[in-house]
Structure formats: structure tokens, C-alpha cells
Enzyme design. Structure first.
Site, PDB file in Angstrom:
ATOM      1  CG  ASP A  94      -2.149   0.892   1.030  1.00  0.00           C
ATOM      2  OD1 ASP A  94      -2.183   1.649   0.038  1.00  0.00           O
ATOM      3  OD2 ASP A  94      -3.054   0.836   1.883  1.00  0.00           O
ATOM      4  CG  ASP A 129      -5.896   5.426  -2.797  1.00  0.00           C
ATOM      5  OD1 ASP A 129      -4.742   5.266  -2.325  1.00  0.00           O
ATOM      6  OD2 ASP A 129      -6.895   4.869  -2.317  1.00  0.00           O
ATOM      7  CB  ALA A 197     -12.534   5.558   1.677  1.00  0.00           C
ATOM      8  CB  CYS A 282      -6.599 -22.934  15.175  1.00  0.00           C
ATOM      9  SG  CYS A 282      -6.283 -21.971  16.663  1.00  0.00           S
ATOM     10  CB  CYS A 285      -8.341 -23.299  20.014  1.00  0.00           C
ATOM     11  SG  CYS A 285      -8.476 -21.555  19.642  1.00  0.00           S
TER      12      CYS A 285
HETATM   13  N1  GUN Z   1      -6.473   0.933   3.216  1.00  0.00           N
HETATM   14  C1  GUN Z   1      -7.768   0.945   3.613  1.00  0.00           C
HETATM   15  N2  GUN Z   1      -8.487   1.789   2.842  1.00  0.00           N
HETATM   16  C2  GUN Z   1      -7.650   2.306   1.929  1.00  0.00           C
HETATM   17  C3  GUN Z   1      -7.833   3.241   0.847  1.00  0.00           C
HETATM   18  O1  GUN Z   1      -8.909   3.753   0.578  1.00  0.00           O
HETATM   19  N3  GUN Z   1      -6.716   3.525   0.097  1.00  0.00           N
HETATM   20  C4  GUN Z   1      -5.491   2.966   0.371  1.00  0.00           C
HETATM   21  N4  GUN Z   1      -4.453   3.271  -0.410  1.00  0.00           N
HETATM   22  N5  GUN Z   1      -5.312   2.096   1.390  1.00  0.00           N
HETATM   23  C5  GUN Z   1      -6.366   1.788   2.157  1.00  0.00           C
HETATM   24 ZN    ZN Z   2      -8.378 -21.287  17.420  1.00  0.00          ZN
END
Ligand code: GUN
Ligand code: ZN
Length: 488
Positions: A94, A129, A197, A282, A285
Site C-alpha cells: 500500500d 489515492d 475508504a 486451530c 485452541c
Molecule cells: N487501506 C484501507 N483503505 C484504503 C484506501 O482507501 N486507500 C489505500 N491506499 N489504502 C487503504
Molecule cells: Zn483457534
């Protein structure tokens, strides 16, 4: 580390608007739906290698954090991300967008972050973005979207049409902006589209708005594109999101919940301090009691491992449900875990017309699970198709199942679908649907099917035979029809 293999996505199987697909990026291939756990290199309760061993085919990490870290920046540049993190699956990075939205003072350029992400060998890169808050007004959402689209265009023009870059879809809570954004991102040639978002909506259980926003974005995004729901989320909402057509999730929830001493389950979560038992298969647990887990100095790591296992297992369960054509049943089950999720599910069901074209025409089964099942797309699809049946002059609708002589057309009746010719009794959905004893809601829904057929055959005269129990409903739903009944 130049990497100009385009991102490709192939759809292999479908159910509702969900799909099983094959996503290729760089030299990595993953099956979708897929969960990319969030890796923060500074804070790793579970290592990426352990994630791989648990079945995670990909991860996501933050290029902005890495670029600002004296500890990691140079290593990432010299060794590459895969070596540095010890992960040989798909790695998405990201940009600093989220930090930008939350802290506001991020000094980083769009091309600068994309070039950095390329230099560290990321398989899927994200431009800078602008995530628009759900509280933002229209003007703000339009301005943010316009800037986001400019940056996507800039990325395409400067880094090439084949660069493995994601095209985030923004637009705040405005459905027309989301749809427009989806179309534009598609037109620019992005085949991997994160819907952005939405974290604030999910954090405050605003699932109904989530459905509106995701469905709007989906309308704009080409069906052939891979759809990523940015920052989602809790496993209880994966099934609904997949049903809407989301293919990729990335979530830090497994670690955030763990830090908060919360124990995930497929349809909700518990505070670990409230649990007397650990209802999960898992390893954590099975090798700890609830009391041992609570008392462990390693609790954050152990809970993270458990939460991740639950999330990954849910993704496998969803893929199996798509293969079996029973995703509706899974969505129905999961959405009963929280009232806001149930509301969102009901709203999703109301969009039958929009969903119907995506759903497959034949499935392994249809289990009736109460009133919500009446609104499933299979029911509206059947009631659409039933209109194609041309009936004769005198039509018998044997709701009581008794065939009588003297009619040109004989139809049987199965709620919630409606009338059907006996020849279709073995075909989907009539033959593959399991219903309990009839109830009012399903009979009302079945009558709507009959109404559709009558509407398509105005020249025919319909005689309906029913049990006395259903007489009132049938007369009310089909006013002016000849209805006879057996007293049983
Ligand atoms: N991580 C969670 N939401 C968003 C988003 O709208 N844009 C980006 N780049 N990362 C995110
Ligand atoms: Zn578990």
C-alpha cells in the site's frame, strides 16, 4: 527489479456475484477469494513465513512505513521485499494514502511511492489515492475523486500500461461517484480495483451503507476485473462481501483484535476474558485452555495466530461454498451474527434484479431457511423464466398436487418459486430445493410466480386447486381467480 508483467485475473467459477478466480501478478499466482494479512515489519506477532505455512498465499505491507524506516528501507531496496520479509508468495504494497488520510502531513509523491514500490519488488503497487471519509460532503468527495483519478492517469502515462498497479475506486458514500469511479478505473485499463475508504463504515458496523457503496462501485467496475475490498475486515462479513463480487481482502483485524484481547469466531467475536472454552480447531485452541490462553505472556501472538486461522478458514469455506453453489446459505448464516449485518443482508436481497444476471442458473441445492430465502435471486430468476411457458386455454394449477383431467395444461406448485410444468420437476431449482412444511411467506412468494405466469398468458383461464389452509392467501394474492379447495 523492473517488473512489467500485467496483473491478470481469470474467473473459474461463480455463485451469486461472487467468483473463484486466478489472480496473477509478477510471477505469483493466487486463488481468489484470497485474504492478504497485513504485515507491519516493525510489529510482527506472526511472521510472514508462519502465515505462508498457515495457508496465506499473499500478504500486504505498507511501502510508506518501509520507506521511512532506517531499519528496513535500505534492506528492502537491496534484498527486495520477498527476501526481507521471508515470504515467497504474493506481496502487495500500500502507498501512504491511509496515513495521509489519518495524519494529514505525509510528504510523499504519487510517482515517488510507485517507483519505490517497484524498486523493492512489490507484486501489486498502489498509487497515492485519496480515501474520502464517509462523513465528507459531495464537493469534497468529488474533489478527492478527481485528484485520485489524475494520479491513476499519471501512473499509467509514466509507468506503462502493463505496470502491476492497482486502481483504487473512491467516491465517498455517493453511489453515482462510486459507479463513475469504477467505470473510469476500468477505462484506464486497471484490472485490479480496490474499493477504498470503507474501513470507517466497517468499524462502525455501517454494513448497510457498505452494501450500497460496494454495489455502486461494482456496477462501474468491469466484471472481468479483480475487486479488492480495502481494509476488510472481520471474517463474519467476508461471505457477504464475496457475494457482492469482492475477490480480495486485506486485514489487520487479526492483530488489532488480538491486541484488544478479542477472540474471533466465524460469525462474531468474544472477549477472551468472557470465554470458558475455546471453540475452534486451530492449534492454539487445541493446545491451550481458555484460562491458559488468558494467563499466557504470549497472549497477543497466540490470539493473532488463532484469529488468522479463523479468517483463513473462512476464506476456504467461502471458496468451497462457491464450488458447491451454496454461497447463499453461508451468507444467510453469517449475516445472522450481528443485527446490522442482517439488515445489510436484507438490503442486498432486495437487489435481486441487480444480482440475478450474475448468479448461476443451476446449483447443487437450495435450502429454504425462512423468509429471507424468498428473496434469493434464484426465486426471482425462476419467476422471470416462468413467463416463457406458453399455457393452453384451460390451465390447472394443482397446488394440492392432484392432477385432474380436462385441462390443456397441468402445472404443479412449489413455493417459494411458484407453478411449474411436471417436466421441470427434476431441474434446478424445483428438483434441488429442500423446503420444510409450507409457511405463509413462501406461499405468498409462490403466488407472485403464478401471477407472473398469468400475466404472460392473458388468453389462458387458470383454475387453482389448493388446500383449505392456503385459501385466504391465494385469494388475496390472486384476486379474481377461480380458486377451489379441498377440505382436509
Ligand atoms: N487501506 C484501507 N483503505 C484504503 C484506501 O482507501 N486507500 C489505500 N491506499 N489504502 C487503504
Ligand atoms: Zn483457534
Amino acid at each position: 527489479m523492473q517488473n512489467l508483467m500485467p496483473i491478470t485475473f481469470e474467473i473459474l467459477e461463480k455463485d451469486i456475484a461472487g467468483r473463484i478466480g486466478r489472480l496473477r501478478a509478477g510471477n505469483q499466482t493466487v486463488r481468489t477469494p484470497v485474504l492478504l494479512p497485513v504485515v507491519n515489519p516493525h510489529l510482527q506477532p506472526v511472521s510472514p513465513a508462519e502465515m505462508k505455512a498457515m495457508g496465506a498465499e499473499g500478504i500486504i505491507t505498507n511501502a510508506y512505513i518501509i520507506s521511512r524506516s532506517t531499519q528496513f528501507r535500505d534492506r528492502a531496496l537491496s534484498e527486495g521485499l520477498h527476501r526481507m520479509l521471508g515470504f515467497d508468495g504474493l506481496i502487495m504494497t500500500d502507498s501512504g494514502s491511509f496515513q495521509l488520510a489519518v495524519y494529514g502531513d505525509v510528504e510523499i509523491g504519487n510517482l515517488e511511492t510507485l517507483e519505490f514500490q517497484e524498486a523493492i519488488g512489490s507484486d501489486i503497487r498502489v498509487p497515492l489515492d485519496i480515501p474520502t471519509s464517509p462523513e465528507a460532503g459531495r464537493k469534497q468527495a468529488e474533489d478527492d475523486l478527481s485528484l485520485t483519478l489524475d494520479r491513476l492517469r499519471e501512473a499509467r502515462e509514466n509507468l506503462g500500461a502493463d505496470a502491476p498497479i492497482a486502481g483504487p475506486v473512491q467516491g465517498g458514500i455517493f453511489e453515482d461517484l462510486r459507479e463513475f469511479a469504477g467505470q473510469m478505473v476500468g477505462k484506464m485499463g486497471f484490472s485490479f480495483c480496490p474499493i477504498g475508504a470503507v474501513v470507517p463504515l466497517m468499524e462502525s458496523y455501517r454494513y448497510k451503507e457498505l452494501v450500497r457503496v460496494v454495489m455502486a462501485a461494482r456496477r462501474g467496475i468491469p466484471c472481468s476485473s479483480c475487486v479488492h475490498l480495502f481494509g476488510a475486515g472481520h471474517p463474519s462479513m467476508f461471505a457477504l462481501a464475496v457475494a457482492m463480487g469482492c475477490d480480495v481482502f486485506d486485514s489487520a483485524a487479526y492483530a488489532l483484535y488480538a491486541k484488544d484481547r478479542r477472540y474471533m469466531a466465524p460469525s462474531g467475536s468474544y472477549r477472551i476474558d468472557e470465554l470458558a472454552e475455546l471453540p475452534c480447531a486451530c492449534q492454539v485452541c487445541r493446545s491451550h485452555t481458555a484460562a491458559e490462553l488468558r494467563a499466557s505472556p504470549d497472549i497477543v501472538r497466540l490470539l493473532s495466530l488463532h484469529n488468522l486461522a479463523v479468517s483463513l478458514a473462512e476464506i476456504s469455506r467461502i471458496r468451497q461454498a462457491i464450488t458447491d453453489g451454496v454461497l447463499w446459505e453461508l451468507v444467510d448464516e453469517r449475516c445472522r451474527g450481528h443485527p446490522q449485518l442482517l439488515q445489510a443482508y436484507r438490503d442486498f436481497l432486495e437487489r435481486g434484479k441487480e444480482i440475478e444476471p450474475f448468479d448461476r442458473s443451476s446449483k447443487r441445492r437450495f435450502f429454504y431457511r425462512g423468509g429471507e430465502s424468498c428473496l434469493r435471486a434464484e426465486v426471482s430468476a425462476f419467476q422471470h423464466q416462468i413467463r416463457r411457458i406458453a399455457t393452453g386455454r384451460n390451465v390447472l394449477v394443482a397446488m394440492d398436487g392432484v392432477k385432474r383431467p380436462g385441462y390443456d395444461t397441468i402445472l404443479l406448485f412449489k413455493p417459494p418459486f411458484g407453478p411449474f410444468p411436471p417436466e421441470l420437476r427434476e431441474t434446478f431449482p424445483i428438483g434441488q430445493s429442500e423446503i420444510p412444511e409450507w409457511d405463509d411467506e413462501m406461499v405468498v412468494q409462490g403466488c407472485l410466480g403464478l401471477l407472473a405466469l398469468m400475466d404472460a398468458n392473458p388468453e389462458s383461464r387458470f383454475s387453482i386447486f389448493t388446500h383449505e389452509r392456503w385459501l385466504d392467501i391465494v385469494q388475496k394474492e390472486l384476486p379474481g381467480c377461480e380458486v377451489r379447495y379441498d377440505r382436509v
